[in-house]
Structure formats: C-alpha cells, structure tokens
Write a protein that holds these residues in place. Structure first.
Motif, short mmCIF file in Angstrom:
data_model
loop_
_atom_site.label_atom_id
_atom_site.label_comp_id
_atom_site.label_asym_id
_atom_site.label_seq_id
_atom_site.Cartn_x
_atom_site.Cartn_y
_atom_site.Cartn_z
N PRO A 5 0.71 -1.30 -0.12
CA PRO A 5 -0.10 -0.16 -0.09
C PRO A 5 0.71 1.21 -0.01
CG PRO A 5 -0.84 -1.54 1.66
CD PRO A 5 0.59 -2.28 1.23
N ILE A 6 0.52 2.15 -0.71
CA ILE A 6 1.22 3.54 -0.74
C ILE A 6 1.46 4.09 0.50
CG2 ILE A 6 -0.77 4.80 -1.75
CD1 ILE A 6 1.15 6.65 -3.47
N ALA A 7 0.38 4.16 1.43
CA ALA A 7 0.51 4.74 2.75
C ALA A 7 1.52 4.09 3.56
CB ALA A 7 -0.84 4.63 3.22
N ALA A 8 1.68 2.70 3.20
CA ALA A 8 2.85 2.27 3.83
C ALA A 8 4.28 2.35 3.64
CB ALA A 8 2.55 0.72 3.96
N LEU A 9 4.53 2.90 2.41
CA LEU A 9 5.84 3.04 1.90
C LEU A 9 6.74 3.84 2.75
CD1 LEU A 9 5.12 3.81 -1.91
CD2 LEU A 9 5.77 1.62 -0.81
N THR A 10 7.92 3.53 2.74
CA THR A 10 9.18 4.11 3.70
C THR A 10 10.25 4.32 2.92
OG1 THR A 10 10.19 2.10 4.26
CG2 THR A 10 8.30 2.71 5.86
N ALA A 11 11.18 4.96 3.23
CA ALA A 11 12.56 5.30 2.81
C ALA A 11 13.20 4.00 2.36
CB ALA A 11 13.29 5.89 3.40
N ALA A 12 13.05 3.04 3.35
CA ALA A 12 13.93 1.71 3.01
C ALA A 12 13.23 1.14 1.77
CB ALA A 12 13.52 0.72 4.09
N ARG A 107 1.21 10.68 -2.84
CA ARG A 107 1.90 10.67 -1.55
C ARG A 107 3.34 11.07 -1.62
NH1 ARG A 107 4.08 6.54 2.26
NH2 ARG A 107 4.22 7.61 4.26
N ALA A 108 3.54 12.05 -0.77
CA ALA A 108 5.06 12.11 -0.75
C ALA A 108 5.75 11.39 0.43
CB ALA A 108 5.59 13.60 -0.07
N VAL A 109 6.94 10.79 0.10
CA VAL A 109 7.62 9.89 1.00
C VAL A 109 9.07 10.29 1.23
CG1 VAL A 109 8.45 7.51 1.50
CG2 VAL A 109 6.37 7.92 0.00
#
Length: 393
Positions: A5-12, A107-109
């Motif tokens: 999910p895009i809401a769960a994306l992180t830098a890693a 979304r911005a990550v």
C-alpha cells in the motif's frame, strides 16, 4: 515495492529499488523531476498517468534517477512544497483526463537523504479508456514493457469492449447471486419469506483471474447484516460469518459471504420477518436504513483492508416484499404507508462509490428514496428536506 500500500511506503522501500536494480516496466516508471508548467511537460504527465489507468495500473515515482530504465539513485525532490505540488498534480489530473480518474493516490515519502519523493499509484480503471484532453491535444495512451504509446483504432475498440464487459459482469454477478439465494443455494439454509440482500462489489473483482488474500477478513471477521453476535468459517467461495437458524423460535439467519475476488454478499432473514402477536408485513424504515448505513461503511473499510480500491458498486435488494408497507418513524403514531409494495422483489439501483471513506448515509439516500417511492411517499422520511439524516433517539 509493487503490491505494498502506498500509505505504508518508507525510505527503506525506496532504497530497495536501487539496491535490487529494479527496472521500469508495465507497472513502474521513474522520473527525476516533477512535470513543469510547460505544455509539453503537462501532456507527458497526463499521458503517463492515463496509460497506467488504461492498461494494468502501476506506480509513477518522481525523485528517482535511472539509467536505461534501472533505478540508480533516490535523489529526491529538493526545495519543493510537497503539499502544493501534490495539489498541482491533482489539479492537472482533474482537468486534463476524461473521464475523470478515481481511486488514484498521490503521496510524498521522505527518502534516506531527507528529500521527499512523490509517488503516484494509479489503479487499472473501470472507466477506461481515458483520453488526454489538453489545449487541443486529444489522444488515448496505453502502456507496455517499453513504456507508453498512443492507441490505434483496434486497441481502442478493444478497450471500450472491455469496459462494457466489466459493467455487464458486475450486474450479472448480482443476478446470479440472487438466483442462488432464491433457489436454495446460499451458503446457509435460509427459510422461506422476505429477505434483505446487500452486495458490495468492487469493479476490479471482474478482472481476469483476480483474487485477493482474505487474511485481513479472517482476522477481523466482519459482522453480517443485523447481527449482534456471529460465528465464522472458511468455505469454498472464501470466508463466511453467520448467525441464527431456520427454527422460527430462534433468531432467523443472517450471513456475510466474502468471495475470493473481494465481492461481499450479506443476506438477512430477520429484519423483514413479521414479529409479535399481530404480525404485519412492515418494513421498519429506521432500523433497515441504519443497518445498511452501518454495514456499508464496515464493508467499504473491509475492502480497504483487502487493498481493494474504488470504484465499488453497492446493490440493495428486498426479496419477497409484495404487499409490504413502510413505517413512518417521523410520525408520533408510527403510521404506515397506505400503498403496499406492488412488486415481489425490489432491486434498488446500484450506487457507485468512488471513495471508500464516503459518508454512507449520504450516498445511500437515493436508494432509500426509491424504496419509499415504492410505498407512495416522495422520499425517505428519515432525511430532512435538505437531504440531511435525521438523528433518532
């Protein structure tokens, strides 16, 4: 990264694109910079997004360097106002693509170097093909492994045919399931008599060979219609929650079937059944509407848990209700309508949901109005003249 999910994306997650040398493809494209305000740059952005929507969906990521389509550095987008840029991209999508896209997310990550990366997730569209319409430019695009390209006449005809087929499959699903409920082929043995049937159908469920992981449903065990406690089990079609029995002295049955393609079907035999020493064929309007409002909101959240996006069709059916009247709960005496329902079964029009967090009291009102129309009144009396839901004690 694809499938998360895009809401769960992180830098890693972003760093793994470089570590694993993830290439662009059908469902992924990298851009170093955001589109500018120039016409050619805006057309390119709209073409990229519409091509994803017209094909298999995917991710468009801004702030990533690539060499021959392979991610080499997460450079980020330095010096931007992320909220302003997301609003700008959204504005371009709303004015430059027809028909309007639904279900996409921007979304911005934050990347590992602190600069944001902007990620767009574009699901495959139920309303395809989408056309880019911008200052005299009018063209359809699709995507393959080498990138996007304009549609030729044959490809365009095929996409229009697929859209019509998806709509027909959704309506066919409802008809086939109602036939099974009436024919005694429901997942529970149901008694004779009136029934309330609710179908919540994500359009993407009808893509070829589409299935979902039902683990979130198994964990949360969502309630069936009009149940205060319920059991659960897996079955051939997916996952079932249920309550009651066919014994008239017991609580009459209700169930929720979650299918492997993400469709939901809930059937209740209790709410419309005659009760009391002088049973009457009555639709308890407030109880019925409040239950549908609550359960539709719950089932839309269930689809979100299953990572299924909009659009979704909500379809409400009342079976075996010929001769029923509707209770007027805004009357001190709880009067009943003077015009019994003339049809055996009421298939209320499908409701298109474009936001899984939508206010279900608002979006269901047209269906409730039509139910009241079947008994004579011009609208549901559980809403005021401005269309606002009336709170009941």
């Amino acid at each position: 990264m694809i499938g998360k999910p895009i809401a769960a994306l992180t830098a890693a997650d972003l760093d793994l694109l470089v570590t694993n040398s993830v290439p662009e493809g059908h469902e992924l494209e990298y851009k170093r910079e955001l589109p500018s305000g120039k016409l050619d740059s805006r057309k390119e952005f709209l073409a990229d997004v519409s091509a994803f929507a017209n094909t298999r969906g995917g991710h468009l990521i801004y702030g990533v360097d690539e060499v021959q389509g392979v991610a080499t550095e997460i450079c980020g987008l330095t010096g931007i106002d992320r909220d302003k840029e997301i609003a700008r991209l959204q504005g371009m999508l709303e004015t430059g693509i027809e028909p309007r896209l639904v279900g996409h997310t921007i979304r911005a990550v934050d990347s590992s170097n602190g600069s944001p990366v902007i990620v767009l997730h574009i699901p495959v569209s139920w309303a395809r093909p989408h056309v880019v319409r911008l200052e005299g430019h009018w063209r359809f695009y699709v995507r393959d492994s080498s990138g996007k390209h304009p549609l030729d006449v044959g490809e365009l005809r095929s996409l229009f045919g697929e859209t019509d087929a998806v709509a027909a499959r959704a309506r066919g699903f409802r008809a086939e399931r109602l036939s099974r409920v009436l024919g005694g082929e429901a997942p529970l043995t149901l008694p004779e008599g009136p029934k309330l049937v609710l179908h919540v159908v994500p359009v993407q469920a009808f893509a070829p060979a589409y299935t979902v992981d039902l683990a979130p449903v198994v964990a949360k065990r969502p309630k069936p219609l009009y149940a205060s406690s319920w059991n659960h089990r897996r079955n051939f079609d997916g996952f079932l929650t249920f309550a009651g029995s066919t014994d008239p002295n017991d609580r009459l049955p209700t169930y929720l079937q979650v299918f492997r393609n993400g469709c939901l079907e809930s059937v209740d035999c209790y709410l419309l059944a005659p009760h009391g020493p002088r049973p009457r064929r009555i639709i308890p309007s407030t109880a019925l509407e409040e239950e549908l409002i609550e359960c539709c909101a719950l089932y839309l959240r269930t689809l979100s848990d299953l990572r299924i996006g909009p659009p979704v069709l909500i379809m409400i059916t009342l079976l075996g209700v010929k001769g029923f009247e509707i209770a007027f709960r805004d009357s001190p005496s709880y009067d009943f309508s003077q015009h019994p329902i003339e049809k055996e079964d009421l298939l209320l029009p499908e409701i298109l949901v474009e936001d899984l967090a939508a206010d279900t009291a608002r979006i269901l009102r047209p269906a409730f109005d039509m139910l009241w129309n079947a008994c004579g009144p011009s609208r549901s009396f559980n809403y005021d003249e401005n269309g606002e839901r009336i709170k009941r004690s």
